[in-house]
Design an enzyme around this catalytic site. Structure first.
Site, PDB file in Angstrom:
ATOM      1  N   MET A 127     -11.726   5.421  -1.217  1.00 46.17           N
ATOM      2  CA  MET A 127     -12.323   5.359   0.122  1.00 46.17           C
ATOM      3  C   MET A 127     -13.671   6.953  -0.002  1.00 46.17           C
ATOM      4  O   MET A 127     -12.160   7.652   0.616  1.00 46.17           O
ATOM      5  CB  MET A 127     -10.910   5.410   1.371  1.00 46.17           C
ATOM      6  CG  MET A 127     -11.133   4.118   1.639  1.00 46.17           C
ATOM      7  SD  MET A 127      -9.495   3.536   2.743  1.00 46.17           S
ATOM      8  CE  MET A 127      -8.060   3.862   1.303  1.00 46.17           C
ATOM      9  N   SER A 147       0.890  -1.433   0.392  1.00 44.79           N
ATOM     10  CA  SER A 147      -0.032   0.124   0.293  1.00 44.79           C
ATOM     11  C   SER A 147       0.639   1.431  -0.447  1.00 44.79           C
ATOM     12  O   SER A 147       1.181   1.935   0.625  1.00 44.79           O
ATOM     13  CB  SER A 147      -0.543   0.260   1.405  1.00 44.79           C
ATOM     14  OG  SER A 147      -1.592   1.442   1.162  1.00 44.79           O
ATOM     15  N   MET A 164      -8.309   8.561  -0.034  1.00 46.49           N
ATOM     16  CA  MET A 164      -8.812   9.407   0.652  1.00 46.49           C
ATOM     17  C   MET A 164      -9.855  10.571   0.642  1.00 46.49           C
ATOM     18  O   MET A 164      -8.597  11.350   0.057  1.00 46.49           O
ATOM     19  CB  MET A 164      -8.365   9.241   1.900  1.00 46.49           C
ATOM     20  CG  MET A 164      -7.501   7.373   2.285  1.00 46.49           C
ATOM     21  SD  MET A 164      -6.937   7.799   3.644  1.00 46.49           S
ATOM     22  CE  MET A 164      -6.159   6.019   3.854  1.00 46.49           C
ATOM     23  N   MET A 217     -12.151  -5.533   5.264  1.00 44.71           N
ATOM     24  CA  MET A 217     -11.072  -3.561   5.885  1.00 44.71           C
ATOM     25  C   MET A 217     -10.494  -4.761   6.677  1.00 44.71           C
ATOM     26  O   MET A 217     -11.120  -5.132   7.846  1.00 44.71           O
ATOM     27  CB  MET A 217     -11.932  -2.808   5.833  1.00 44.71           C
ATOM     28  CG  MET A 217     -11.932  -1.606   4.907  1.00 44.71           C
ATOM     29  SD  MET A 217      -9.814  -1.417   4.253  1.00 44.71           S
ATOM     30  CE  MET A 217      -9.352  -0.599   5.603  1.00 44.71           C
ATOM     31  N   HIS A 234      -1.061  -1.324  -4.018  1.00 47.43           N
ATOM     32  CA  HIS A 234      -2.543  -1.004  -3.751  1.00 47.43           C
ATOM     33  C   HIS A 234      -2.265   0.724  -3.487  1.00 47.43           C
ATOM     34  O   HIS A 234      -1.886   1.373  -2.890  1.00 47.43           O
ATOM     35  CB  HIS A 234      -2.084  -1.244  -2.494  1.00 47.43           C
ATOM     36  CG  HIS A 234      -3.805  -0.941  -1.696  1.00 47.43           C
ATOM     37  ND1 HIS A 234      -5.047  -1.673  -2.150  1.00 47.43           N
ATOM     38  CD2 HIS A 234      -4.241  -0.632  -0.672  1.00 47.43           C
ATOM     39  CE1 HIS A 234      -6.078  -0.910  -1.934  1.00 47.43           C
ATOM     40  NE2 HIS A 234      -5.597  -0.445  -0.399  1.00 47.43           N
ATOM     41  N   ASP A 279      -6.826  -6.140   3.945  1.00 47.61           N
ATOM     42  CA  ASP A 279      -6.411  -4.473   3.630  1.00 47.61           C
ATOM     43  C   ASP A 279      -6.192  -3.719   4.965  1.00 47.61           C
ATOM     44  O   ASP A 279      -7.539  -3.796   5.967  1.00 47.61           O
ATOM     45  CB  ASP A 279      -6.629  -3.837   2.931  1.00 47.61           C
ATOM     46  CG  ASP A 279      -6.062  -2.485   2.984  1.00 47.61           C
ATOM     47  OD1 ASP A 279      -5.451  -2.280   3.361  1.00 47.61           O
ATOM     48  OD2 ASP A 279      -6.836  -1.545   2.350  1.00 47.61           O
ATOM     49  N   HIS A 332      -7.750   1.524  -4.355  1.00 48.48           N
ATOM     50  CA  HIS A 332      -9.373   1.629  -3.368  1.00 48.48           C
ATOM     51  C   HIS A 332      -9.410   3.036  -2.937  1.00 48.48           C
ATOM     52  O   HIS A 332      -9.364   3.641  -2.378  1.00 48.48           O
ATOM     53  CB  HIS A 332      -8.370   0.818  -2.369  1.00 48.48           C
ATOM     54  CG  HIS A 332      -9.141   0.870  -0.410  1.00 48.48           C
ATOM     55  ND1 HIS A 332      -8.483   0.882   0.625  1.00 48.48           N
ATOM     56  CD2 HIS A 332     -11.053   0.986  -0.833  1.00 48.48           C
ATOM     57  CE1 HIS A 332     -10.120   0.561   1.140  1.00 48.48           C
ATOM     58  NE2 HIS A 332     -10.838   0.481   0.752  1.00 48.48           N
ATOM     59  N   ASP A 369      -4.296   4.148  -1.751  1.00 47.50           N
ATOM     60  CA  ASP A 369      -5.796   4.601  -1.401  1.00 47.50           C
ATOM     61  C   ASP A 369      -5.910   5.872  -1.375  1.00 47.50           C
ATOM     62  O   ASP A 369      -4.843   6.822  -1.468  1.00 47.50           O
ATOM     63  CB  ASP A 369      -4.903   4.075   0.130  1.00 47.50           C
ATOM     64  CG  ASP A 369      -5.094   2.848   0.988  1.00 47.50           C
ATOM     65  OD1 ASP A 369      -6.054   1.747   0.786  1.00 47.50           O
ATOM     66  OD2 ASP A 369      -3.847   2.104   0.981  1.00 47.50           O
TER      67      ASP A 369
END
Ligand code: DX5
Ligand code: ZN
Length: 210
Positions: free
Chosen positions: A64, A6, A33, A133, A29, A171, A62, A31
């Site tokens: 979020m 990540s 956000m 998660m 990966h 994750d 991913h 992330d």
């Protein structure tokens, strides 16, 4: 087993150096956000675009974010290979799955620690991966929540009947011990941030998870 470092835990002051250290990983990966769905802000499509030019590794994105319907296409355009959105963030998961399929990208759905596998049961035949998660989304470096193990087992039973190709991704809080626990109950992909990057030898950490 696939290990997906990540990049949230990479050195953002020297990304190239960080990425070189994880070049053996098949997936990266990423992330995303938005400061709304989760109490943290990370990166947007521009970083994905830069990464796409830099590497052929699978970019596992991913999301979020509160409005994946609106923003997911931008991440595909930027070069994401796989898009995972949160079931808690959408009203019409079927609509978003269709939209992503049209864009020719692999589709994943993520569930937070308090969301049951049951809430995505009917979607299992329609998607490529479920991301369980094992921490509250928002930050790297948190402690693994063991209730993820029951969900992985449950998913691993459900996929036998409904989608044998489904990848189970986990994750949050992954290290050698928790990674093994997840592997034993059926996980296929381990996302690991701090465990991989907060080390002098990220390659070794990746190998320890394989
Ligand atoms: C948390 C992110 C994770 C995070 C994992 O919201 O989804 O991908 O980077 O970090 P570690 O492995 O440090 O728990
Ligand atoms: Zn993540």
């Amino acid at each position: 087993m696939i290990v997906a470092p990540s990049i949230l835990s990479a050195d953002f002051g020297n990304l190239e150096k960080s990425f070189k250290k994880v070049s053996s990983a098949k997936w990266l990966h990423v992330d995303v956000m938005d400061g709304h769905f989760v109490p943290n802000i990370s990166i947007g499509p521009v970083v994905i675009k830069g990464l796409r030019e830099y590497t052929k590794q699978v970019l596992d994105t991913h999301l979020m974010i509160s409005d994946p319907e609106k923003y997911a296409p931008e991440f595909v355009k930027a070069g994401s290979d796989r898009i995972t959105f949160h079931i808690e963030a959408v009203e019409d998961p079927y609509g978003l799955i269709d939209k992503l399929r049209e864009l020719n990208v692999s589709v994943g759905i993520s569930i937070k620690p308090n969301t049951s596998v049951n809430s995505i049961r009917e979607l299992i035949p329609l998607i490529d991966q479920v991301l369980v998660m094992s921490v509250e989304p928002g930050f790297g470096g948190q402690k693994f929540m063991p209730n993820a193990l029951d969900k992985i087992s449950e998913l691993s039973e459900l996929r036998k009947l409904w989608n044998p190709e489904l990848l189970i991704v986990v994750d949050g809080g992954i290290n050698e011990t928790t990674g093994n626990m997840c592997k034993e109950v059926g996980a296929d992909v381990l996302v690991a941030g701090s465990y991989v990057f907060n080390s002098e030898n990220p390659e070794e950490r990746i190998n320890s998870l394989l």
